[in-house]
Design an enzyme around this catalytic site. Structure first.
Site, PDB file in Angstrom:
ATOM      1  N   CYS A  50       0.823  -1.212   0.000  1.00 52.64           N
ATOM      2  CA  CYS A  50       0.000   0.000   0.000  1.00 52.64           C
ATOM      3  C   CYS A  50       0.857   1.261   0.000  1.00 52.64           C
ATOM      4  CB  CYS A  50      -0.911   0.020   1.226  1.00 52.64           C
ATOM      5  SG  CYS A  50      -1.961  -1.433   1.420  1.00 52.64           S
ATOM      6  N   ASP A  82      -2.795  -3.150   7.583  1.00 54.97           N
ATOM      7  CA  ASP A  82      -3.963  -3.845   8.106  1.00 54.97           C
ATOM      8  C   ASP A  82      -4.012  -5.285   7.597  1.00 54.97           C
ATOM      9  OD1 ASP A  82      -4.458  -1.209   8.861  1.00 54.97           O
ATOM     10  OD2 ASP A  82      -6.618  -1.489   8.749  1.00 54.97           O
ATOM     11  N   CYS A 123      -2.068   3.052   3.069  1.00 52.50           N
ATOM     12  CA  CYS A 123      -2.877   2.064   3.777  1.00 52.50           C
ATOM     13  C   CYS A 123      -4.003   2.742   4.560  1.00 52.50           C
ATOM     14  CB  CYS A 123      -1.997   1.207   4.688  1.00 52.50           C
ATOM     15  SG  CYS A 123      -2.788  -0.369   5.154  1.00 52.50           S
ATOM     16  N   ASP A 124      -4.933   1.919   5.027  1.00 49.09           N
ATOM     17  CA  ASP A 124      -6.233   2.384   5.502  1.00 49.09           C
ATOM     18  C   ASP A 124      -6.207   3.598   6.419  1.00 49.09           C
ATOM     19  OD1 ASP A 124      -7.054   0.165   4.125  1.00 49.09           O
ATOM     20  OD2 ASP A 124      -7.917  -0.873   5.840  1.00 49.09           O
ATOM     21  N   LYS A 125      -5.419   3.548   7.498  1.00 47.89           N
ATOM     22  CA  LYS A 125      -5.495   4.603   8.506  1.00 47.89           C
ATOM     23  C   LYS A 125      -4.703   5.837   8.119  1.00 47.89           C
ATOM     24  CE  LYS A 125      -7.988   1.664  10.559  1.00 47.89           C
ATOM     25  NZ  LYS A 125      -7.773   0.580   9.560  1.00 47.89           N
ATOM     26  N   CYS A 195      -5.308  -1.981  -1.292  1.00 52.34           N
ATOM     27  CA  CYS A 195      -6.227  -3.074  -1.618  1.00 52.34           C
ATOM     28  C   CYS A 195      -7.341  -2.605  -2.551  1.00 52.34           C
ATOM     29  CB  CYS A 195      -6.793  -3.667  -0.345  1.00 52.34           C
ATOM     30  SG  CYS A 195      -5.509  -4.301   0.762  1.00 52.34           S
ATOM     31  N   GLU A 447      -9.751  -5.237  13.663  1.00 48.28           N
ATOM     32  CA  GLU A 447     -10.674  -5.646  12.603  1.00 48.28           C
ATOM     33  C   GLU A 447     -10.792  -7.166  12.557  1.00 48.28           C
ATOM     34  OE1 GLU A 447      -9.394  -3.936   8.945  1.00 48.28           O
ATOM     35  OE2 GLU A 447      -9.829  -1.884   9.566  1.00 48.28           O
ATOM     36  N   SER A 473     -13.084  -5.170   8.664  1.00 52.79           N
ATOM     37  CA  SER A 473     -12.326  -4.661   7.527  1.00 52.79           C
ATOM     38  C   SER A 473     -13.273  -4.133   6.470  1.00 52.79           C
ATOM     39  CB  SER A 473     -11.466  -5.785   6.934  1.00 52.79           C
ATOM     40  OG  SER A 473     -10.999  -5.444   5.656  1.00 52.79           O
TER      41      SER A 473
END
Length: 557
Positions: A50, A82, A123-125, A195, A447, A473
């Site tokens: 990511c 994640d 990435c996500d956060k 992702c 998650e 997730s």
């Protein structure tokens, strides 16, 4: 007119001569002290695909800042993968990293008196962390998303990382050969980038286009492609112009623009995590926003994008079909967006969308017109009841009937639940309860992608319920309800559920309840004792002490 209104505090005047000495060591010249200082918050990391492709974007932003007659100042931000930490103790650090990233950016931007910040993340956060920092500091800023991964492929079938998680359940159930299991594992992630479905990273980055804090089309570009590099450069150029126009994040992040972002999330079938993150972003921007606002918007906005995890396509397909601007134009024409909201370019959202066709192309089925919506209402429902007096978040797309009443199967850690699933001890009709995994109890709201994917792989996605005070997730689908508040650790009623209790999840009636009497719950409460804290030192303990309830975003300030 001076464009270095903030940085002049650290570069101008006789008393700042020592400061300038240090800048000279970095190669600055005298004329540079009259230029704006622009931070480049670079999330590059080789921890995860990511973020592994972010350095090219940072380099492009640096060059663009210089070309715009401003001074780039590069600093790093951390990341947690994640996908890699999923199912381990490491996942407890994921949500915490949102706060750490926000604090890092605030610290650098305020400590160094930066005039603006380009935030680059993957990435996500990374996305909510960066946006929280911009909203909190109100320093001119723009978000540059690192870009999506390209889809993998095995035997002609497109793959994402969720394919690999679901393969675990399929393989252990005997529904997948070892060859296919390894084939999926090796081919699910073919490039750098985040992702690929409308999971959390793509959800948040897409919503930033609607929020007005990222450039149009930037959220669906693939990380390896040159257009992503070009977009990073253009983002930096636009930010320097925003500094000159004195456009600040709180001029852009308003109640109306958050409504736009949430409407976009509903239309695209985005992640449950967006609820938590927009509560936190609104808090940082000092915008009045509650968990009930998500339900208000859900009832108005249909799902018009056929995207994974509950649909068919990934972000690169969405990009080819017209990207987020096409989705927004459809919503705008239907009266579901506020077109008068300011964006980082200095133009309104409606002005930014002028060139976009009113309707999607007929030769694709990724983005649908309103009259052919996949679902008449949004997919992120806020459930309440005696198990979630403050609320819980359910994702209700992809299900034939999001209603179940069944016996509780109670677990107090993810690993025990995973072992039960893989050992075929969970049956159709059961409702899994994973608790003591909230902001304080987890801590960090880990998650639950591994157990939910295993349930899907076992063929039980339509027939097993799953509730938790932790998170799911963005890749999760099924009869799942997360963010249950109050959480178990503070004595929420989820702590009082016992094995075999009847539990009802009803997304039509927006109900989450345990079917026992108030008197019985009161009796159990009298017997309940708060568990000993799992951590007493370090960042996990610190987060557990500071974090608010999930219904208020699990914020720490």
């Amino acid at each position: 007119m001076a464009f270095n209104k903030r940085s002049r505090n650290i570069t101008q005047g006789v008393a700042r001569s020592p400061n300038r000495s240090m800048y000279y060591a970095l190669g600055y010249q005298k004329e540079d002290f009259d230029k704006p200082m622009v931070g480049i918050a670079n999330g590059h990391s080789t921890i995860t695909p990511c973020n592994a492709g972010l350095q090219r974007l940072a380099d492009a932003a640096i060059d663009a800042v210089k070309a715009s007659d401003a001074n780039p100042q590069v600093f790093g931000t951390p990341t947690i993968s994640d996908g890699m930490s999923m199912g381990t103790e490491g996942m407890k650090y994921s949500l915490i990293s949102r706060e750490v990233i926000a604090d890092c950016i605030e610290t650098a931007a305020q400590g160094q008196w930066m005039d603006g910040v380009v935030v680059i993340g993957g990435c996500d956060k990374n996305m909510p962390g960066g946006m929280i920092a911009l909203a909190r500091t109100n320093v001119p800023g723009i978000y540059v998303y690192g870009g999506t991964i390209k889809p993998g492929n095995w035997k002609g079938k497109d793959l994402t990382i969720v394919s690999s998680f679901e393969a675990v359940g399929e393989f252990t159930a005997g529904r997948m050969s070892e060859e296919d299991f390894e084939g999926v594992e090796r081919n699910a992630c073919p490039s750098t980038g985040s992702c690929g479905g409308m999971y959390t990273a793509n959800t948040m980055s897409s919503s930033f286009e609607a929020l007005g804090m990222s450039l149009l089309y930037s959220s669906t570009m693939a990380n390896p492609d040159q257009e992503k590099v070009d977009s990073a450069a253009e983002s930096a150029r636009v930010l320097v112009e925003a500094i000159k126009k004195d456009i600040k994040p709180r001029d852009i992040i308003t109640r109306k623009s958050i409504e736009n972002a949430v409407a976009l999330i509903m239309a695209t079938g985005g992640s449950t995590n967006a609820v938590l993150h927009y509560l936190a972003i609104a808090h940082s921007a000092e915008v009045e926003w509650t968990i009930d606002d998500f339900e208000r918007i859900r009832r108005k906005v249909p799902v018009i994008c056929n995207l994974k995890p509950s649909g068919q396509y990934v972000a690169t397909d969405l990009h080819k079909a017209g990207g987020i601007p096409q989705v927004m134009k459809i919503l705008l024409k239907a009266g579901l967006l506020h077109g008068d909201c300011l964006t980082i370019t200095g133009r309104t959202l409606a002005e930014e969308l002028e060139h976009v066709p009113d309707q999607p192309r007929a030769d694709q089925d990724v983005i649908m017109p309103i009259e052919k919506a996949l679902y008449a209402e949004g997919h992120l429902a806020i459930l309440k009841g005696n198990l979630a007096e403050e609320g819980a978040v359910a994702k209700i797309t992809g299900l034939k009937n999001p209603v179940i009443t069944g016996p509780a199967r109670v677990f107090e850690d993810e690993q025990s639940a995973m072992e039960a699933i893989l050992a075929d001890k969970i049956n159709a009709g059961d409702v899994l309860v994973l608790r003591y995994l909230g902001p304080k109890g987890g801590p960090g709201m880990p998650e639950m992608l591994a157990p939910t994917s295993a349930i899907i792989g076992k063929g039980l996605g339509e027939s097993v319920g799953f509730i938790t005070d932790g998170r799911f997730s963005g890749g999760t689908w099924g009869m799942v309800v997360g963010h249950v508040a109050p959480e178990a650790y503070v004595g929420g009623n989820i702590a009082l559920v016992r094995e075999g209790d009847s539990i009802t999840i009803d997304a039509h009636k927006l109900v989450l309840q345990v079917n026992v009497s108030d008197e019985e719950l009161a009796r159990r409460r009298a017997e309940w004792k708060q568990p000993v804290a799992r951590y007493t030192r370090g960042v996990l303990a610190k987060f557990a002490r500071l974090a608010s309830t999930a219904s208020k975003g699990a914020v720490t300030d």
